[in-house]
Design a protein around this motif. Structure first.
Motif, mmCIF file in Angstrom:
data_model
loop_
_atom_site.group_PDB
_atom_site.id
_atom_site.type_symbol
_atom_site.label_atom_id
_atom_site.label_comp_id
_atom_site.label_asym_id
_atom_site.label_seq_id
_atom_site.Cartn_x
_atom_site.Cartn_y
_atom_site.Cartn_z
ATOM 1 N N ALA A 40 0.816 -1.222 0.000
ATOM 2 C CA ALA A 40 0.000 0.000 0.000
ATOM 3 C C ALA A 40 0.841 1.260 0.000
ATOM 4 O O ALA A 40 0.350 2.340 -0.354
ATOM 5 C CB ALA A 40 -0.926 0.007 1.215
ATOM 6 N N TYR A 41 2.112 1.142 0.372
ATOM 7 C CA TYR A 41 2.984 2.312 0.434
ATOM 8 C C TYR A 41 3.988 2.361 -0.711
ATOM 9 O O TYR A 41 4.862 3.223 -0.732
ATOM 10 C CB TYR A 41 3.711 2.348 1.783
ATOM 11 N N ARG A 42 3.863 1.459 -1.653
ATOM 12 C CA ARG A 42 4.704 1.531 -2.849
ATOM 13 C C ARG A 42 4.026 2.485 -3.826
ATOM 14 O O ARG A 42 3.526 2.112 -4.884
ATOM 15 C CB ARG A 42 4.893 0.141 -3.446
ATOM 16 N N ILE A 43 4.016 3.750 -3.426
ATOM 17 C CA ILE A 43 3.257 4.786 -4.124
ATOM 18 C C ILE A 43 4.189 5.560 -5.041
ATOM 19 O O ILE A 43 5.125 6.224 -4.574
ATOM 20 C CB ILE A 43 2.590 5.738 -3.107
ATOM 21 N N ALA A 44 3.945 5.475 -6.300
ATOM 22 C CA ALA A 44 4.795 6.189 -7.257
ATOM 23 C C ALA A 44 4.485 7.680 -7.227
ATOM 24 O O ALA A 44 3.358 8.105 -6.974
ATOM 25 C CB ALA A 44 4.573 5.635 -8.660
ATOM 26 N N PHE A 74 -6.343 21.503 4.833
ATOM 27 C CA PHE A 74 -4.979 21.009 5.005
ATOM 28 C C PHE A 74 -4.683 19.880 4.020
ATOM 29 O O PHE A 74 -3.550 19.760 3.534
ATOM 30 C CB PHE A 74 -4.774 20.533 6.448
ATOM 31 N N ILE A 75 -5.665 19.056 3.720
ATOM 32 C CA ILE A 75 -5.497 18.024 2.689
ATOM 33 C C ILE A 75 -5.073 18.677 1.382
ATOM 34 O O ILE A 75 -4.125 18.237 0.711
ATOM 35 C CB ILE A 75 -6.808 17.238 2.497
ATOM 36 N N GLY A 76 -5.771 19.728 0.992
ATOM 37 C CA GLY A 76 -5.425 20.409 -0.252
ATOM 38 C C GLY A 76 -4.016 20.963 -0.228
ATOM 39 O O GLY A 76 -3.272 20.844 -1.210
ATOM 40 N N LEU A 130 -5.895 11.678 7.533
ATOM 41 C CA LEU A 130 -4.926 10.808 8.212
ATOM 42 C C LEU A 130 -4.082 10.026 7.208
ATOM 43 O O LEU A 130 -2.946 9.644 7.525
ATOM 44 C CB LEU A 130 -5.650 9.868 9.173
ATOM 45 N N GLU A 131 -4.604 9.802 6.013
ATOM 46 C CA GLU A 131 -3.774 9.179 4.978
ATOM 47 C C GLU A 131 -2.658 10.128 4.552
ATOM 48 O O GLU A 131 -1.509 9.709 4.376
ATOM 49 C CB GLU A 131 -4.646 8.804 3.772
ATOM 50 N N GLN A 132 -2.981 11.410 4.389
ATOM 51 C CA GLN A 132 -1.934 12.377 4.057
ATOM 52 C C GLN A 132 -0.920 12.484 5.204
ATOM 53 O O GLN A 132 0.295 12.556 4.970
ATOM 54 C CB GLN A 132 -2.553 13.740 3.773
ATOM 55 N N LYS A 133 -1.393 12.457 6.426
ATOM 56 C CA LYS A 133 -0.480 12.482 7.570
ATOM 57 C C LYS A 133 0.403 11.251 7.573
ATOM 58 O O LYS A 133 1.609 11.334 7.847
ATOM 59 C CB LYS A 133 -1.277 12.567 8.870
ATOM 60 N N ASN A 173 -5.090 0.819 5.633
ATOM 61 C CA ASN A 173 -3.981 -0.111 5.388
ATOM 62 C C ASN A 173 -3.464 -0.811 6.641
ATOM 63 O O ASN A 173 -2.335 -1.323 6.636
ATOM 64 C CB ASN A 173 -2.823 0.595 4.674
ATOM 65 N N LEU A 174 -4.264 -0.852 7.713
ATOM 66 C CA LEU A 174 -3.867 -1.639 8.873
ATOM 67 C C LEU A 174 -4.038 -3.124 8.545
ATOM 68 O O LEU A 174 -4.947 -3.506 7.808
ATOM 69 C CB LEU A 174 -4.736 -1.289 10.080
#
Length: 416
Positions: A259-263, A325-327, A352-355, A378-379
């Motif tokens: 889930a964190y292999r984010i290009a 803040f997301i933006g 919280l995903e952005q955090k 993604n827990l």
């Protein structure tokens, strides 16, 4: 702030030996420079050294926590065979787990006790003494880490502490660090006060006191960042080096979770198997995607920042602030604009995903998952198969038990 090299050399002073070395005429007999005669220590004159040691003890604990929490919350996968470490990836950590005691519980307990020892000294100018400010700041952070990770805690061999009690203890320590550091007025004092302000905001948010969290977060100055320094000393890498790189290069324990292999997101830096020649300790863990956020033993680790304070303020303020803040974070990291639902639940989940991306491998997501379990993505899913064969399915732990070594040897913990 005290340079990390100076902090490191003084770290051994926390564990003092009462043994003195006998003199001898044998030229083959040498003294051990790591054994210190307790009678040679002057607690008042050496308070700065002892406080620096407490800070370094916390730095050691932080590295372990960043790694073990990453397995627990699914930031990374356990790329090794040790059953004790795979328990974290499976969210089923037993109190008999040896790694749990030595790698997780002991370091944070030592950080807490060594900071407490400094605060128990009678030092001159107590309202502005820098050693008090340093010890109080890192005592507070030790309590926060314990509160976010353990179901119950213990301080200095005392009785059981609830999460609320640990957070309240952190708040008390941070208030002292802010007061004393501000009164000290040196660059170090102000920096310690700002570390404590970020920690205070974090503790208040975790405790559900949103107004207090907002006030503490707003007091952190713009641009503030404090990093834990590390050095590449081959003889001292476990204490002084970057833990995440050590367990990437030397141990092969950490593989970035799918889930964190984010290009194309600069916050999640990793290398695919085609981009390096390292191997996982356990070949059964699959392709080895290594983290590249900490690519060397001397890569620093961010501990406290205005960015974290801003996240805390926005979460505590509410949906509109979170959406704004997301933006801002998406724009700052070249991500497309948020196009999801604008309900409170959807916005908080995206927030919280952005955090999680901003603070990947920084030991913050476990606290988020306990505070907002329905909004952290993604827990590892309870009841799902573990990603490796030969292990039981994923459990449902949200916090860790005290190790058996603590409960068996602490006379202040009731026997059941």
């Amino acid at each position: 702030m005290i340079p990390m090299q100076r902090v490191v050399r003084r770290g051994a002073l926390v564990a003092l030996s009462g043994l003195s070395l006998a003199g001898c005429s044998d030229f083959l007999t040498v003294s051990n420079p790591n054994v210190i005669n307790a009678s040679a220590i002057d607690p008042v004159n050496d308070a700065a050294t002892l406080a620096a040691s407490a800070q370094q003890n916390f730095a050691v604990a932080h590295g372990w926590y960043a790694m073990y929490q990453s397995w627990m919350v699914g930031e990374t996968l356990v790329a090794e065979t040790f059953p004790t470490r795979n328990e974290y990836g499976r969210r089923e950590v037993l109190n008999t787990n040896g790694s749990h005691n030595t790698d997780v519980w002991q370091p944070i307990s030592v950080a807490l006790s060594s900071a407490s020892a400094v605060l128990n000294l009678t030092l001159p100018t107590p309202t502005s003494n820098l050693s008090y400010a340093r010890a109080a700041a890192f005592k507070g952070l030790s309590f926060v880490y314990m509160a976010e990770s353990f179901c119950v805690g213990v301080s200095n061999g005392g009785g059981l502490l609830t999460t609320a009690q640990m957070l309240d203890s952190a708040v008390t320590s941070f208030a002292q660090a802010i007061s004393v550091g501000t009164a000290n007025a040196s660059a170090d004092g102000i920096q310690l006060a700002n570390i404590a302000r970020v920690g205070l905001a974090r503790a208040q948010l975790q405790a559900g006191r949103t107004a207090e969290a907002i006030a503490a977060a707003r007091a952190v100055p713009a641009g503030f960042v404090f990093n834990i320094g590390t050095i590449d000393d081959p003889a001292q890498r476990t204490r002084l080096g970057n833990r995440l790189w050590q367990f990437t290069l030397d141990r092969g324990s950490i593989t970035v979770a799918p889930a964190y292999r984010i290009a194309n997101d600069p916050r999640i830096r990793f290398r695919s198997p085609a981009q390096h020649n390292l191997a996982p300790q356990d070949p059964a863990s699959g392709p080895f995607f290594i983290q590249d956020k900490y690519p060397a033993f001397n890569t620093p680790l961010r501990l406290a920042s205005k960015l974290e304070a801003d996240y805390i303020e926005a979460e505590a303020t509410g949906t509109a602030a979170q959406l704004a803040f997301i933006g801002a974070r998406r724009t700052a990291n070249n991500q497309p604009a948020y196009a999801g639902a604008e309900t409170a639940t959807a916005v908080l989940t995206e927030f919280l995903e952005q955090k999680g991306r901003d603070f990947y491998l920084e030991a913050k997501r476990m606290g988020d998952s306990r505070r907002r379990p329905a909004n952290v993505l993604n827990l590892p899913v309870p009841g799902a198969p573990y990603f490796k064969a030969g292990f039981a399915q994923i459990g449902n732990q949200t916090c860790w038990p005290l190790p058996l070594q603590e409960t068996d040897n602490n006379l202040n913990i009731p026997r059941t």
